[in-house]
Structures are given as structure tokens and as C-alpha cells.
Design a protein around this motif. Structure first.
Motif, PDB file in Angstrom:
ATOM      1  N   GLY A  71       0.718  -1.140   0.054  1.00 32.72           N
ATOM      2  CA  GLY A  71      -0.005  -0.027  -0.030  1.00 32.72           C
ATOM      3  C   GLY A  71       0.632   1.277  -0.043  1.00 32.72           C
ATOM      4  N   GLU A  72       0.424   2.121   0.707  1.00 34.29           N
ATOM      5  CA  GLU A  72       1.036   3.446   0.831  1.00 34.29           C
ATOM      6  C   GLU A  72       2.682   3.651   1.330  1.00 34.29           C
ATOM      7  OE1 GLU A  72      -0.382   6.859   0.507  1.00 34.29           O
ATOM      8  OE2 GLU A  72      -2.238   5.601  -0.406  1.00 34.29           O
ATOM      9  N   GLY A  73       2.815   3.035   2.347  1.00 34.81           N
ATOM     10  CA  GLY A  73       4.386   3.207   2.967  1.00 34.81           C
ATOM     11  C   GLY A  73       5.367   2.615   2.152  1.00 34.81           C
ATOM     12  N   GLY A  74       5.068   1.263   1.665  1.00 38.24           N
ATOM     13  CA  GLY A  74       6.081   0.616   0.957  1.00 38.24           C
ATOM     14  C   GLY A  74       6.965  -0.310   2.129  1.00 38.24           C
ATOM     15  N   LEU A  75       6.749   0.047   3.425  1.00 36.30           N
ATOM     16  CA  LEU A  75       7.953  -0.701   4.302  1.00 36.30           C
ATOM     17  C   LEU A  75       6.903  -1.801   4.879  1.00 36.30           C
ATOM     18  CD1 LEU A  75       9.244   2.496   6.011  1.00 36.30           C
ATOM     19  CD2 LEU A  75      10.366   1.106   4.290  1.00 36.30           C
ATOM     20  N   ARG A  76       7.707  -2.842   5.127  1.00 37.06           N
ATOM     21  CA  ARG A  76       7.059  -4.037   5.732  1.00 37.06           C
ATOM     22  C   ARG A  76       7.525  -4.098   7.375  1.00 37.06           C
ATOM     23  NH1 ARG A  76       6.425  -8.669   1.325  1.00 37.06           N
ATOM     24  NH2 ARG A  76       5.234  -7.636  -0.079  1.00 37.06           N
ATOM     25  N   TRP A  77       6.865  -4.285   8.230  1.00 36.16           N
ATOM     26  CA  TRP A  77       7.199  -4.721   9.466  1.00 36.16           C
ATOM     27  C   TRP A  77       7.054  -6.051  10.109  1.00 36.16           C
ATOM     28  CZ3 TRP A  77       9.897  -1.344  12.427  1.00 36.16           C
ATOM     29  CH2 TRP A  77       9.808  -0.070  12.119  1.00 36.16           C
ATOM     30  N   GLN A  78       8.016  -6.632  10.367  1.00 30.04           N
ATOM     31  CA  GLN A  78       7.536  -8.177  10.719  1.00 30.04           C
ATOM     32  C   GLN A  78       7.761  -8.177  12.449  1.00 30.04           C
ATOM     33  OE1 GLN A  78       9.954 -10.777   8.337  1.00 30.04           O
ATOM     34  NE2 GLN A  78       8.139 -10.953   6.936  1.00 30.04           N
ATOM     35  N   VAL A  79       6.926  -8.830  13.045  1.00 30.57           N
ATOM     36  CA  VAL A  79       7.079  -8.957  14.342  1.00 30.57           C
ATOM     37  C   VAL A  79       7.330 -10.352  14.741  1.00 30.57           C
ATOM     38  CG1 VAL A  79       6.116  -8.373  16.804  1.00 30.57           C
ATOM     39  CG2 VAL A  79       5.893  -6.906  14.928  1.00 30.57           C
ATOM     40  N   GLY A  80       8.208 -10.729  15.530  1.00 28.20           N
ATOM     41  CA  GLY A  80       8.301 -12.251  15.937  1.00 28.20           C
ATOM     42  C   GLY A  80       9.710 -13.083  15.500  1.00 28.20           C
TER      43      GLY A  80
END
Length: 80
Positions: A71-80
């Protein structure tokens, strides 16, 4: 104590009728649009060229937004 009034017979011709509120509103809206168009094109020699460049830029931004993953940001965050 006396008042100087013009003859009432001639005064009827001098009365200015106010336009209907709807007509006046439409005239004011048209005048505002005209002023806005003049202001937006002030200092621009080729208005058509500027409009085409603006549309092209908007299309590019839409394509870039559609191609981005997430979507908008282009950044992915992964938790875990």
C-alpha cells in the motif's frame, strides 16, 4: 422641516431591482470561477501544456502507488 422629494412619477424609473437570490448566487459563483481561472493561469504562457504535465504527473503517482507492495508506505514490519 420640509423635505425635498422628487416627483414620484419619475422616481419609479430610477428604482434598481435586485436580482433573484438564486440568480445572484449563480452570478457570484461564475465570477469566482473566472477569478480562480485567471489567478491560476497568471504568469503561465501555455496553460494547456501545464495541464497536460499535471495530468501526466498524477498518472505516474497513481501507477507508483499501485505497484508498491503493502500500500502507501512501502515498508514492511515483521514482529516475531
Amino acid at each position: 422641516m420640509g423635505q425635498c422629494l422628487p416627483c414620484m412619477g419619475g422616481a419609479v424609473k430610477d428604482v434598481v431591482e435586485t436580482p433573484d437570490p438564486e440568480v445572484k448566487r449563480r452570478q457570484l459563483a461564475e465570477a469566482a470561477e473566472k477569478r480562480q481561472m485567471e489567478a491560476s493561469s497568471r504568469g503561465i504562457k501555455n496553460v494547456y501544456s501545464v495541464e497536460q504535465k499535471k495530468k501526466k504527473q498524477e498518472e505516474m503517482e497513481k501507477r507508483m502507488a499501485a505497484e508498491r507492495p503493502g500500500g502507501e508506505g512501502g515498508l514492511r514490519w515483521q514482529v516475531g
